[in-house]
Design a protein around this motif. Structure first.
Motif, PDB file in Angstrom:
ATOM      1  N   THR A 107       0.831  -1.203   0.000  1.00  0.00           N
ATOM      2  CA  THR A 107       0.000   0.000   0.000  1.00  0.00           C
ATOM      3  C   THR A 107       0.867   1.256   0.000  1.00  0.00           C
ATOM      4  N   GLY A 108       1.931   1.238   0.795  1.00  0.00           N
ATOM      5  CA  GLY A 108       2.853   2.383   0.821  1.00  0.00           C
ATOM      6  C   GLY A 108       3.508   2.608  -0.529  1.00  0.00           C
ATOM      7  N   GLN A 109       3.934   1.518  -1.178  1.00  0.00           N
ATOM      8  CA  GLN A 109       4.549   1.639  -2.500  1.00  0.00           C
ATOM      9  C   GLN A 109       3.542   2.174  -3.520  1.00  0.00           C
ATOM     10  N   ALA A 110       2.308   1.717  -3.425  1.00  0.00           N
ATOM     11  CA  ALA A 110       1.275   2.193  -4.357  1.00  0.00           C
ATOM     12  C   ALA A 110       1.014   3.682  -4.152  1.00  0.00           C
ATOM     13  N   MET A 111       1.002   4.121  -2.911  1.00  0.00           N
ATOM     14  CA  MET A 111       0.772   5.549  -2.644  1.00  0.00           C
ATOM     15  C   MET A 111       1.918   6.387  -3.200  1.00  0.00           C
ATOM     16  N   ASP A 112       3.164   5.895  -3.054  1.00  0.00           N
ATOM     17  CA  ASP A 112       4.310   6.614  -3.626  1.00  0.00           C
ATOM     18  C   ASP A 112       4.216   6.661  -5.148  1.00  0.00           C
ATOM     19  N   ALA A 113       3.830   5.550  -5.750  1.00  0.00           N
ATOM     20  CA  ALA A 113       3.698   5.512  -7.208  1.00  0.00           C
ATOM     21  C   ALA A 113       2.613   6.470  -7.681  1.00  0.00           C
ATOM     22  N   ILE A 114       1.513   6.540  -6.951  1.00  0.00           N
ATOM     23  CA  ILE A 114       0.428   7.464  -7.319  1.00  0.00           C
ATOM     24  C   ILE A 114       0.905   8.904  -7.224  1.00  0.00           C
ATOM     25  N   ALA A 115       1.683   9.209  -6.192  1.00  0.00           N
ATOM     26  CA  ALA A 115       2.202  10.580  -6.045  1.00  0.00           C
ATOM     27  C   ALA A 115       3.136  10.918  -7.212  1.00  0.00           C
ATOM     28  N   ARG A 116       3.997   9.970  -7.590  1.00  0.00           N
ATOM     29  CA  ARG A 116       4.901  10.221  -8.727  1.00  0.00           C
ATOM     30  C   ARG A 116       4.112  10.376 -10.018  1.00  0.00           C
ATOM     31  N   LEU A 117       3.088   9.555 -10.211  1.00  0.00           N
ATOM     32  CA  LEU A 117       2.252   9.675 -11.409  1.00  0.00           C
ATOM     33  C   LEU A 117       1.536  11.023 -11.453  1.00  0.00           C
ATOM     34  N   ARG A 118       1.067  11.470 -10.307  1.00  0.00           N
ATOM     35  CA  ARG A 118       0.390  12.767 -10.245  1.00  0.00           C
ATOM     36  C   ARG A 118       1.351  13.886 -10.639  1.00  0.00           C
ATOM     37  N   GLN A 119       2.594  13.825 -10.131  1.00  0.00           N
ATOM     38  CA  GLN A 119       3.583  14.846 -10.489  1.00  0.00           C
ATOM     39  C   GLN A 119       3.885  14.803 -11.980  1.00  0.00           C
ATOM     40  N   ALA A 120       4.034  13.594 -12.515  1.00  0.00           N
ATOM     41  CA  ALA A 120       4.333  13.469 -13.949  1.00  0.00           C
ATOM     42  C   ALA A 120       3.178  13.983 -14.797  1.00  0.00           C
ATOM     43  N   SER A 121       1.944  13.691 -14.390  1.00  0.00           N
ATOM     44  CA  SER A 121       0.798  14.159 -15.175  1.00  0.00           C
ATOM     45  C   SER A 121       0.658  15.675 -15.086  1.00  0.00           C
TER      46      SER A 121
END
Length: 143
Positions: free
Chosen positions: A52-66
């Motif tokens: 879950t922690g890794q998924a939250m980090d990935a979502i944050a990175r995706l949000r920054q990239a988008s």
């Protein structure tokens, strides 16, 4: 069957104690299995928490990239619209020039008619004043 009453009672108590010991052994096995299952459940919960922690980090990175991509795309759209507006003005100016050139061509006086007398042969070819300008043709076709 003259067994003393005390001996019978002790035999009954022994049978009940053996049954109790057997039940306790069964209960102990079940409790151990449950503890083992809890350990597995703890490991599963720990792994799930990490995922879950890794998924939250990935979502944050995706949000920054988008966000970065969206900003770049918005800038390109803005530049594209400015270029389209500029191109539209250039086309309009070209159409205006073509219209003016077309008006000049229609207002030109007709070529003079040759005299009825003898013709003079020129050594150089005459300029083609009656032919329309190639740029004017291109501009008219573009409209």
């Amino acid at each position: 069957m003259n067994l003393p009453m005390d001996l019978m009672l002790e035999a009954i108590v022994c049978v009940l104690l053996v049954a109790t010991i057997g039940y306790c052994a069964t209960l102990d096995r079940r409790l151990r299995a449950m503890r083992t299952g809890q350990d597995g459940l703890r490991d599963l919960i720990r792994d799930l928490s990490g995922a879950t922690g890794q998924a939250m980090d990935a979502i944050a990175r995706l949000r920054q990239a988008s966000d970065a991509t969206g900003g770049a795309l918005a800038e390109q759209v803005k530049r594209g619209r400015a270029l389209a507006d500029e191109l539209s003005l250039m086309v309009q100016a070209g159409n205006d020039i073509a219209n003016r050139l077309g008006g000049i061509e229609t207002r030109r006086p007709a070529a003079p008619q040759p005299a009825a007398g003898p013709r003079i042969v020129q050594s150089k070819p005459a300029a083609k004043a009656a032919e329309p300008h190639p740029l004017l043709d291109l501009l008219k076709r573009a409209r």
